[in-house]
Design a protein around this motif. Sequence first.
Motif, PDB file in Angstrom:
ATOM      1  N   GLN A 158      -9.412 -33.627  17.164  1.00  0.00           N
ATOM      2  CA  GLN A 158     -10.448 -33.861  16.172  1.00  0.00           C
ATOM      3  C   GLN A 158      -9.904 -33.866  14.739  1.00  0.00           C
ATOM      4  O   GLN A 158     -10.283 -34.708  13.922  1.00  0.00           O
ATOM      5  N   TYR A 159      -8.999 -32.915  14.431  1.00  0.00           N
ATOM      6  CA  TYR A 159      -8.570 -32.732  13.042  1.00  0.00           C
ATOM      7  C   TYR A 159      -7.069 -32.911  12.824  1.00  0.00           C
ATOM      8  O   TYR A 159      -6.615 -32.910  11.686  1.00  0.00           O
ATOM      9  N   GLY A 160      -6.304 -33.064  13.888  1.00  0.00           N
ATOM     10  CA  GLY A 160      -4.871 -33.246  13.750  1.00  0.00           C
ATOM     11  C   GLY A 160      -4.091 -31.986  14.085  1.00  0.00           C
ATOM     12  O   GLY A 160      -4.597 -30.864  13.984  1.00  0.00           O
ATOM     13  N   ILE A 161      -2.834 -32.173  14.463  1.00  0.00           N
ATOM     14  CA  ILE A 161      -2.005 -31.067  14.930  1.00  0.00           C
ATOM     15  C   ILE A 161      -1.679 -30.078  13.821  1.00  0.00           C
ATOM     16  O   ILE A 161      -1.461 -28.891  14.076  1.00  0.00           O
ATOM     17  N   GLN A 162      -1.649 -30.525  12.573  1.00  0.00           N
ATOM     18  CA  GLN A 162      -1.328 -29.601  11.484  1.00  0.00           C
ATOM     19  C   GLN A 162      -2.354 -28.476  11.383  1.00  0.00           C
ATOM     20  O   GLN A 162      -1.996 -27.324  11.112  1.00  0.00           O
ATOM     21  N   VAL A 163      -3.624 -28.802  11.620  1.00  0.00           N
ATOM     22  CA  VAL A 163      -4.670 -27.776  11.560  1.00  0.00           C
ATOM     23  C   VAL A 163      -4.416 -26.692  12.600  1.00  0.00           C
ATOM     24  O   VAL A 163      -4.600 -25.491  12.340  1.00  0.00           O
ATOM     25  N   VAL A 164      -3.964 -27.100  13.791  1.00  0.00           N
ATOM     26  CA  VAL A 164      -3.677 -26.128  14.853  1.00  0.00           C
ATOM     27  C   VAL A 164      -2.583 -25.164  14.407  1.00  0.00           C
ATOM     28  O   VAL A 164      -2.689 -23.944  14.597  1.00  0.00           O
ATOM     29  N   TYR A 165      -1.544 -25.693  13.769  1.00  0.00           N
ATOM     30  CA  TYR A 165      -0.426 -24.835  13.361  1.00  0.00           C
ATOM     31  C   TYR A 165      -0.784 -23.984  12.146  1.00  0.00           C
ATOM     32  O   TYR A 165      -0.343 -22.838  12.030  1.00  0.00           O
ATOM     33  N   TYR A 166      -1.583 -24.510  11.229  1.00  0.00           N
ATOM     34  CA  TYR A 166      -2.044 -23.683  10.114  1.00  0.00           C
ATOM     35  C   TYR A 166      -2.877 -22.510  10.638  1.00  0.00           C
ATOM     36  O   TYR A 166      -2.700 -21.359  10.221  1.00  0.00           O
ATOM     37  N   LEU A 167      -3.789 -22.801  11.536  1.00  0.00           N
ATOM     38  CA  LEU A 167      -4.634 -21.750  12.088  1.00  0.00           C
ATOM     39  C   LEU A 167      -3.803 -20.751  12.902  1.00  0.00           C
ATOM     40  O   LEU A 167      -4.011 -19.530  12.819  1.00  0.00           O
ATOM     41  N   GLY A 168      -2.841 -21.273  13.676  1.00  0.00           N
ATOM     42  CA  GLY A 168      -1.973 -20.387  14.448  1.00  0.00           C
ATOM     43  C   GLY A 168      -1.174 -19.461  13.555  1.00  0.00           C
ATOM     44  O   GLY A 168      -1.016 -18.265  13.856  1.00  0.00           O
ATOM     45  N   GLY A 169      -0.669 -19.982  12.455  1.00  0.00           N
ATOM     46  CA  GLY A 169       0.075 -19.156  11.517  1.00  0.00           C
ATOM     47  C   GLY A 169      -0.783 -18.065  10.918  1.00  0.00           C
ATOM     48  O   GLY A 169      -0.358 -16.908  10.786  1.00  0.00           O
ATOM     49  N   LEU A 170      -2.024 -18.398  10.565  1.00  0.00           N
ATOM     50  CA  LEU A 170      -2.928 -17.401   9.981  1.00  0.00           C
ATOM     51  C   LEU A 170      -3.283 -16.316  10.991  1.00  0.00           C
ATOM     52  O   LEU A 170      -3.403 -15.132  10.631  1.00  0.00           O
ATOM     53  N   LEU A 171      -3.456 -16.687  12.252  1.00  0.00           N
ATOM     54  CA  LEU A 171      -3.750 -15.684  13.280  1.00  0.00           C
ATOM     55  C   LEU A 171      -2.585 -14.711  13.449  1.00  0.00           C
ATOM     56  O   LEU A 171      -2.788 -13.497  13.612  1.00  0.00           O
ATOM     57  N   LEU A 172      -1.353 -15.214  13.406  1.00  0.00           N
ATOM     58  CA  LEU A 172      -0.193 -14.338  13.538  1.00  0.00           C
ATOM     59  C   LEU A 172      -0.044 -13.431  12.313  1.00  0.00           C
ATOM     60  O   LEU A 172       0.314 -12.254  12.445  1.00  0.00           O
ATOM     61  N   LEU A 173      -0.311 -13.958  11.134  1.00  0.00           N
ATOM     62  CA  LEU A 173      -0.286 -13.108   9.938  1.00  0.00           C
ATOM     63  C   LEU A 173      -1.371 -12.037  10.026  1.00  0.00           C
ATOM     64  O   LEU A 173      -1.162 -10.895   9.585  1.00  0.00           O
ATOM     65  N   ALA A 174      -2.525 -12.391  10.596  1.00  0.00           N
ATOM     66  CA  ALA A 174      -3.589 -11.397  10.792  1.00  0.00           C
ATOM     67  C   ALA A 174      -3.146 -10.318  11.774  1.00  0.00           C
ATOM     68  O   ALA A 174      -3.477  -9.134  11.602  1.00  0.00           O
ATOM     69  N   ALA A 175      -2.385 -10.708  12.828  1.00  0.00           N
ATOM     70  CA  ALA A 175      -1.872  -9.720  13.782  1.00  0.00           C
ATOM     71  C   ALA A 175      -0.938  -8.735  13.091  1.00  0.00           C
ATOM     72  O   ALA A 175      -1.003  -7.521  13.323  1.00  0.00           O
TER      73      ALA A 175
END
Length: 404
Positions: free
Chosen positions: A373-390
């Motif tokens: 829907q939004y492109g692969i970059q969005v997946v990696y941005y969100l993944g990075g933020l989740l890991l920083l939250a961890a």
Amino acid sequence: MTGAPARKPGLRDVFAQPGYRRLWAARTVSQWGDVVNTVALALLIYRLTGSGLGVSGVVAAEIAPVLLLAPFAGPLIDRWPRVRVMVASDLFRFVLAAGLAVWHDAPAGVYAIAFGMSIGAVFFNPAASSVLPTLVPKEDLVAANSGIWTAAVLSQIALAPLAGLLVTGVGYGPAFAINAASYALSALLLRGLRVPSPPEHLERRRLLADAREGVRVLLRHRLLRALAAGQLLAALSAGATSALLVVLAEDHLGVTGSGYGLLIGAIGIGAALGPLALLRLIRQPRRPLFVFGPFALRGVVDLVLASVTALPVAVAALVAYGVGTSTGAVTFNSMLQAETPEQVRGRVFASMDVLWQGGRLVSLAAGGLLADQYGIQVVYYLGGLLLLAAAAAGFSTVQPVHPR
């Protein structure tokens, strides 16, 4: 002697322990078979179904038993002798793998066997993690986990290409037969394992009541709660980013084939180097910095991958990602083993498996939809933020843990 420097445990120390050597050998041999099986299974199911969805079905068949059975497996692992649990799991998987070596022409049968072999892993993995702290001193757990992790990574790097050649050259049957033989040898090695400190007797109650006790331990123990939160957030990130690296390579970095292989190889190199650097350079690896810091490192890498298009930068970032993955896994497991009470280890490790696989399954589904829907970059941005939250959750929850 007063003032003498603290001992820095290394691989030589843990391999001096006969019980550890036997457990390490069993897990390493089993890992050899798992690598061959994973490659052969993916190639087989793609040939039988001709679709990526068919391959995803194997992943779902492997995740489902964890979500369905781990809450019951944990209490049973704490009740039963854990070495016997591991041996029985290996023999169960030996029978299934031997059957797959002979009958592998129907997709339904392949899915059923993949499901059954995952049932064996649901019991084996928490039992093995629970046994390790009884074989080595607490201060040697990082070295012990490093030895097991490094052997697994090197096995994957060395054997995955050979497994592909084996399937191409002689077919699927011999590949699955190798996996069956690895389980048989692992069971044989584990039969001779002597655990010096068996778990205390567990009062026989209903399994769900025992499972709830394990969850309560996780929620009430400050450090274990932080580890559980990190596990879930990391799973929500890595499930999608790991599976969709091929999409990032093609759509964002503009590489295919050998370029994608280079990215995978970079992760493997980092993962192999991580535990060695951990033992050589860091004196107190179970400190929260080295447990939760790798989440932050991997989060930064995901943000970099979403932001750059230069292949050399992506390769260097993925080497760092591999280092973060391996060092994080080693220190995370070591702290979990050291801090979990002996009598509930099976339940706690099974709960961690549920968090990981459940988060991974959600991540796979959501990641695919977001990428389309939004492109692969969005997946990696969100993944990075989740890991920083961890990482943030871990650092904000725990106090510095001083070596005992």
